[in-house]
Design a protein around this motif. Structure first.
Motif, PDB file in Angstrom:
ATOM      1  N   GLU A 595       0.812  -1.217   0.000  1.00  0.00           N
ATOM      2  CA  GLU A 595       0.000   0.000   0.000  1.00  0.00           C
ATOM      3  C   GLU A 595       0.848   1.272   0.000  1.00  0.00           C
ATOM      4  OE1 GLU A 595      -2.203  -0.804   3.472  1.00  0.00           O
ATOM      5  OE2 GLU A 595      -3.416  -2.344   2.481  1.00  0.00           O
ATOM      6  N   GLU A 596       1.872   1.248   0.851  1.00  0.00           N
ATOM      7  CA  GLU A 596       2.698   2.451   0.965  1.00  0.00           C
ATOM      8  C   GLU A 596       3.359   2.804  -0.375  1.00  0.00           C
ATOM      9  OE1 GLU A 596       5.806   2.204   3.912  1.00  0.00           O
ATOM     10  OE2 GLU A 596       6.578   4.192   3.398  1.00  0.00           O
ATOM     11  N   VAL A 599       0.788   4.276  -2.810  1.00  0.00           N
ATOM     12  CA  VAL A 599       0.446   5.675  -2.503  1.00  0.00           C
ATOM     13  C   VAL A 599       1.593   6.589  -2.905  1.00  0.00           C
ATOM     14  CG1 VAL A 599      -0.057   7.303  -0.640  1.00  0.00           C
ATOM     15  CG2 VAL A 599      -1.144   5.043  -0.649  1.00  0.00           C
ATOM     16  N   PHE A 627      -7.644  -0.253  -1.293  1.00  0.00           N
ATOM     17  CA  PHE A 627      -6.579  -0.326  -0.283  1.00  0.00           C
ATOM     18  C   PHE A 627      -6.974   0.309   1.038  1.00  0.00           C
ATOM     19  CE2 PHE A 627      -4.850  -0.826  -4.423  1.00  0.00           C
ATOM     20  CZ  PHE A 627      -3.931  -1.848  -4.272  1.00  0.00           C
ATOM     21  N   HIS A 630      -8.412   5.074   4.074  1.00  0.00           N
ATOM     22  CA  HIS A 630      -7.394   6.097   4.257  1.00  0.00           C
ATOM     23  C   HIS A 630      -6.490   6.204   3.027  1.00  0.00           C
ATOM     24  CE1 HIS A 630      -5.046   8.992   6.354  1.00  0.00           C
ATOM     25  NE2 HIS A 630      -3.940   8.281   6.238  1.00  0.00           N
ATOM     26  N   ASN A 631      -6.045   5.045   2.535  1.00  0.00           N
ATOM     27  CA  ASN A 631      -5.181   5.070   1.341  1.00  0.00           C
ATOM     28  C   ASN A 631      -5.928   5.614   0.131  1.00  0.00           C
ATOM     29  OD1 ASN A 631      -2.752   4.077   2.482  1.00  0.00           O
ATOM     30  ND2 ASN A 631      -3.706   2.055   2.603  1.00  0.00           N
ATOM     31  N   THR A 632      -7.180   5.263   0.021  1.00  0.00           N
ATOM     32  CA  THR A 632      -7.973   5.806  -1.090  1.00  0.00           C
ATOM     33  C   THR A 632      -7.955   7.333  -1.038  1.00  0.00           C
ATOM     34  OG1 THR A 632      -9.397   3.890  -0.983  1.00  0.00           O
ATOM     35  CG2 THR A 632     -10.252   5.778  -2.202  1.00  0.00           C
ATOM     36  N   LEU A 634      -5.717   9.201   0.306  1.00  0.00           N
ATOM     37  CA  LEU A 634      -4.377   9.716  -0.022  1.00  0.00           C
ATOM     38  C   LEU A 634      -4.145   9.704  -1.535  1.00  0.00           C
ATOM     39  CD1 LEU A 634      -2.230   8.070   2.804  1.00  0.00           C
ATOM     40  CD2 LEU A 634      -3.018  10.441   2.642  1.00  0.00           C
ATOM     41  N   LEU A 735       3.161   9.571   4.572  1.00  0.00           N
ATOM     42  CA  LEU A 735       2.180   9.348   3.502  1.00  0.00           C
ATOM     43  C   LEU A 735       1.151  10.462   3.518  1.00  0.00           C
ATOM     44  CD1 LEU A 735       1.236   5.579   3.199  1.00  0.00           C
ATOM     45  CD2 LEU A 735       2.715   6.976   1.759  1.00  0.00           C
ATOM     46  N   ASP A 736       0.758  10.868   4.729  1.00  0.00           N
ATOM     47  CA  ASP A 736      -0.266  11.907   4.834  1.00  0.00           C
ATOM     48  C   ASP A 736       0.226  13.265   4.364  1.00  0.00           C
ATOM     49  OD1 ASP A 736      -1.298   9.721   6.240  1.00  0.00           O
ATOM     50  OD2 ASP A 736      -2.692  11.067   7.287  1.00  0.00           O
TER      51      ASP A 736
END
Ligand code: NOJ
Length: 898
Positions: A595-596, A599, A627, A630-632, A634, A735-736
């Motif tokens: 995921e990371e 993103v 994913f 939260h990932n969406t 991002l 990531l954020d």
């Protein structure tokens, strides 16, 4: 307790784990590793082996003359009885200080050299020759740069001088070899035609260019100063390398034979116009040299004088053309996968983007959409109503792209195969007796011979709406596998002896096969609507000049951090070599990104000129909503960032068409006097004003960014960084927080901040101007607008605005395109702007200003009434925001901070 048993048990577990790891590693490597046994190295190629060794000549220049502005001479070998035959040297010159040198076998008057192929269609017609004169003995000048001819004891050399300084020396190492195709073959000589030559880059240890390969931007030497071999030479041969390896000098899908060197005072390079297989050694030492070895063709070299990296880009564009203004939608976000299964799948994916409020412009269909890999057809079960599907997408302002490979399935009854066979449009086998056959996706296939202009016309017409059933004007094209990739062929490509139109062997034109498919596809898109809209075509293979026809992506990368990292230098190498519209598969083609990584890839990909997510057929689905929420969010944020910047990207693309400057560029292109930038290829500039620092390490919490001299601002917050004469700053990242992006002090960027479904919905949206002041409190920027898809800009149907800030005043005036135009003979844009648009400026943000006591705004309204007002503003954290000035974007205005 029995400790022994426990230890034994533990040992078993350890052994088990070790075995598992070994097994996993082996498996991993067998899934993700380039199969080197499939590809040959220099030693396995007769011509490369012969010339890479110590084969040296000792030519001297004789019988030289300048006639009608052209220099000619004979090169005679000094050694008696040598196998080096006399050669003819011809030097001409073009504008901008460019010299062109050709060396061929010396032939008697009246004999033509039919054995060597002279490249066509790469150099544009708009170049103009400049006569050469001899300014003093043995010094040739074009008024801009000089060539100094010198006969030494061991052979001649030619020194290229710019501004009085030596920049490149040709034949310093006496590696000039022209194997004589005209000679009778005998037991000692089998009629070879290879070419060898060397260039020394005076004072430079930073050489750039030679795409395409998965390497850092500054190319490391392949030999040391004493000629000891360090690695294989760089290879220039278009190949489809499955699971390509990083830091391997082997060439990938495309070739641009440009190599230039820089020092902190100058930049100068050579462009070698030869589409046959070529190897290039970079020889190290205190200044680097390059040794070029081509299998065949004409020794045809352009000397590019620079004197800056940017002027090299312009000189390449002057010679091979600039990229035309793209369709505006094509600068948006593209969604691809091998494959969207059927119309239902397409519908769902399209709907989901709306549900999650994620903008995108184009949905792509890979090879499975066809009937049995027969291009220009549809699988009637999975895609029964292709027109309706495209219209559905179009109703949301979106487009579709389908793939079209150059191999044609050999199936009787398939109209393309029948027509190509009947008309003799395929490449022929080596003895010319039958069509060349090989294996590719459809099974047994043949290849259209795009070298033949008649075949190009035929292929172009396949894209007409009547021939390509189920296609609409919202459908565009992806051309792939065009190196060409031949699964059953030597090194996964075409037999070098295959025969093309005009009696050409494939070896003579190999690196231009994909170029010619691009030419034909582009022609098809122009023709299908009688020139009413601009083509959009993506290619995998290319050659110098391809930028006039296509966009390009970097092929089959992997879902690994190292591939995210190498994408930047790969994109930059293409960008600086003339191909500006370029991107890498976001997410990585092979494998499943964690995921990371995914993103992070979106966060960077949103700044690539060409921004497309793509994945291999065997990977898990990876649309942005799969994913976790939260990932969406991002990923959505990353994509939204791109959409806000579309006006900037479009403006850059317009300017690039006129100037020849790339869309994204390495730092050294803007800061050539700062030697620290020479090895920076892990960040890049968008145009001149945004510095993007990708995060390519897992778990990174802070990251070092090199900011060149001047003032920079965090693009989102306006936080100021004074970089002095250039310095590294440490920036917190997560990531954020996304990736660090800085705006250059001295720039004004146009954006559109409302999130829409696609670029088409943004057309009427208002603009925000972000002004970032330099130390002098000044800034400049531009904005280009038009209908986004036609060629009407040529007749002035566009708006080009210029914004400037100085003395506490922001001014907008009509922009002048004339200083941008690289070559007036190739310019098609009318300088009179006559487009009417109603967009307004809804916000002006100023970074680096002091708090004003009041603001006054003055402009003429649409009906010519002079308006004076005092717009509201806020001032927080040193960011001045002027709210709702509501100025028409086409109005000349003055906004004064009091
Ligand atoms: C190879 C291309 O590089 C890849 O992007 C594509 O998905 C496959 N061919 C299948 O068409």
């Amino acid at each position: 307790m029995n400790t022994n048993k426990q230890t034994a048990g533990l040992r078993l577990v350890v052994v088990g784990v070790v075995l598992a790891v070994v097994l996993m590693t082996t498996l991993f490597h067998s899934t993700f590793a380039m199969d080197k046994s499939k590809f040959e190295n220099c030693d396995q190629k007769g011509f490369c082996k012969r010339l890479r060794g110590s084969k040296k000549s000792s030519y001297i220049i004789s019988s030289q003359k300048v006639e009608n502005g052209v220099f000619t001479a004979t090169l005679e070998n000094k050694e008696e009885g040598s196998t080096f035959d006399p050669l003819t040297l011809v030097i001409e010159s073009y504008e901008n200080g460019i010299f062109r040198m050709k060396i061929q076998e010396k032939v008697d008057a009246g004999v033509t050299l039919k054995n060597r192929y002279n490249v066509k269609d790469v150099i544009v017609d708009s170049v103009a020759k400049v006569p050469i004169s001899e300014s003093k003995q043995n010094v040739l000048t074009n008024g801009n740069s000089d060539l100094v001819l010198e006969n030494r004891d061991d052979g001649f050399k030619i020194t290229f001088k710019v501004n009085g300084e030596d920049v490149i020396v040709f034949n310093e190492k006496n590696l000039l070899v022209v194997e004589n195709v005209l000679r009778e073959k005998n037991e000692n000589y089998d009629g070879e035609s290879a070419l060898g030559m060397d260039f020394t880059y005076v004072g430079s240890t930073n050489l750039y260019g030679l795409p395409e390969r998965a390497m850092r931007l500054s190319l490391p030497p392949t030999k040391d100063a004493d000629n000891n071999i360090l690695t294989e030479p760089y290879r220039l041969y278009n190949l489809d390398i499955f699971e390509y390896e990083l830091n391997n000098p082997i060439g990938l899908y495309g070739v641009i034979p440009l190599l230039y060197g820089i020092t902190s005072k100058s930049a100068a390079g050579v462009f070698v116009l030869n589409p046959s297989e070529t190897f290039v050694d970079i020889i190290g030492g205190s200044q680097y040299s390059s040794h070029w070895i081509s299998e065949t063709g004409v020794l045809d070299v352009f000397f590019l004088p620079g004197p800056s990296p940017k002027s090299i880009a312009k000189q390449m564009a002057y010679l091979t053309g600039t990229a035309p203004l793209p369709q505006r939608f094509s600068l948006g976000h593209h969604q691809c996968r091998w494959n969207y299964k059927d119309e239902e799948d397409v519908r769902n994916v399209n709907q989901k983007f709306d549900e999650y409020d994620i903008p995108y412009d184009v949905l792509w269909l890979d090879i499975e959409h066809t009937d049995g890999k027969k291009y220009f057809t549809w699988d009637s079960h999975t895609f029964p109503t292709p027109k309706r599907m495209q219209e559905d997408l179009a109703s949301k302002g979106r487009k579709m792209v389908t793939i079209s490979d150059p191999h044609i399935k050999r199936e009787n009854g398939y109209f393309v195969h029948d027509e190509a066979t009947r008309n003799g449009y395929y490449v022929k086998n080596s003895d010319g007796t039958a069509d060349y056959e090989g294996h590719c996706w459809p099974g047994s296939s043949s290849w259209l011979d795009y070298i033949n202009p008649v075949v190009r016309e035929y292929y172009a017409d396949l894209y007409s709406f009547s021939k390509y059933e189920g296609s609409t004007e919202n459908l565009y094209t992806w051309i792939d596998m065009n190196e060409p990739s031949v699964f059953s062929g030597p090194e996964i490509t075409m037999d070098k002896n295959a025969l093309h139109h005009g009696d050409l062997r494939h070896r003579e034109v190999h690196n231009m096969y994909g170029f010619y498919q691009s030419v034909a596809t582009n022609l098809g898109h122009i023709k299908r609507r009688n020139g009413e809209d601009r083509p959009f075509i993506l290619t995998r293979s290319l050659f110098a000049g391809s930028q006039r026809y296509v966009a390009k992506w970097t092929g089959d990368n992997m879902a690994e951090w190292s591939h995210l990292d190498i994408a930047q230098p790969m994109i930059l190498a293409l960008s600086i070599s003339g191909m500006p519209f370029v991107g890498a598969d976001v997410g990585g083609f092979f494998g499943n990104p964690e995921e990371e990584l995914l993103v992070r890839w979106y966060q960077v990909g949103a700044f690539y000129p060409f921004f497309r997510a793509h994945a291999h057929i065997e990977t898990k689905r990876r649309e942005p909503w799969l994913f976790g929420d939260h990932n969406t969010q991002l990923i959505r944020k990353a994509i939204a960032r791109r959409y806000t910047l579309l006006p900037l990207y479009y403006t850059i693309a317009f300017e690039s068409m006129l100037t020849g400057e790339p869309y994204v560029r390495p730092l050294f292109m803007e800061y050539p006097n700062d030697a620290t930038t020479f090895n920076v290829d892990d960040s890049f500039l968008v145009g001149t004003d945004l510095l993007v620092k990708p995060v390519v390490q897992k778990g990174a919490s802070d990251i070092l960014v090199y900011l060149p001299r001047g003032v920079w601002y965090d693009y989102e917050t306006g936080q100021k960084f004074d970089a002095g004469r250039g310095k590294n700053v440490s920036i917190a990242t997560s990531l954020d927080l996304s990736i660090p992006v800085f705006q250059r002090g001295g720039s004004i960027l146009p954006t559109q901040q409302r999130l829409r479904r696609s670029s088409q919905q943004m057309v009427k949206d208002p603009f925000t101007l972000t002004v970032a002041l330099n130390r002098k409190g000044e800034a400049l920027g531009t904005l280009y607008l038009d209908d986004g898809s036609t060629f009407n800009y040529r007749n002035g149907d566009y708006v080009y605005r210029q914004f400037s800030f100085s003395n506490n005043e922001l001014k907008a005036v009509k922009g002048d395109i004339s200083p941008l135009i690289l070559n007036t003979r190739s310019n098609t844009v009318d300088s009179n702007q006559n487009r009417k648009v109603d967009n307004i400026i809804e916000r002006i943000v100023i970074y680096g200003a002091s708090k004003p006591s009041s603001i006054s705004l003055q402009y003429a309204s649409h009906d010519g009434v002079d308006l004076l007002m005092s717009p509201e503003f806020t001032f927080e954290n040193n960011v001045l925001t002027i709210r709702k000035p509501q100025i028409p974007i086409t109005a000349d205005f003055v906004l004064k901070l009091n």
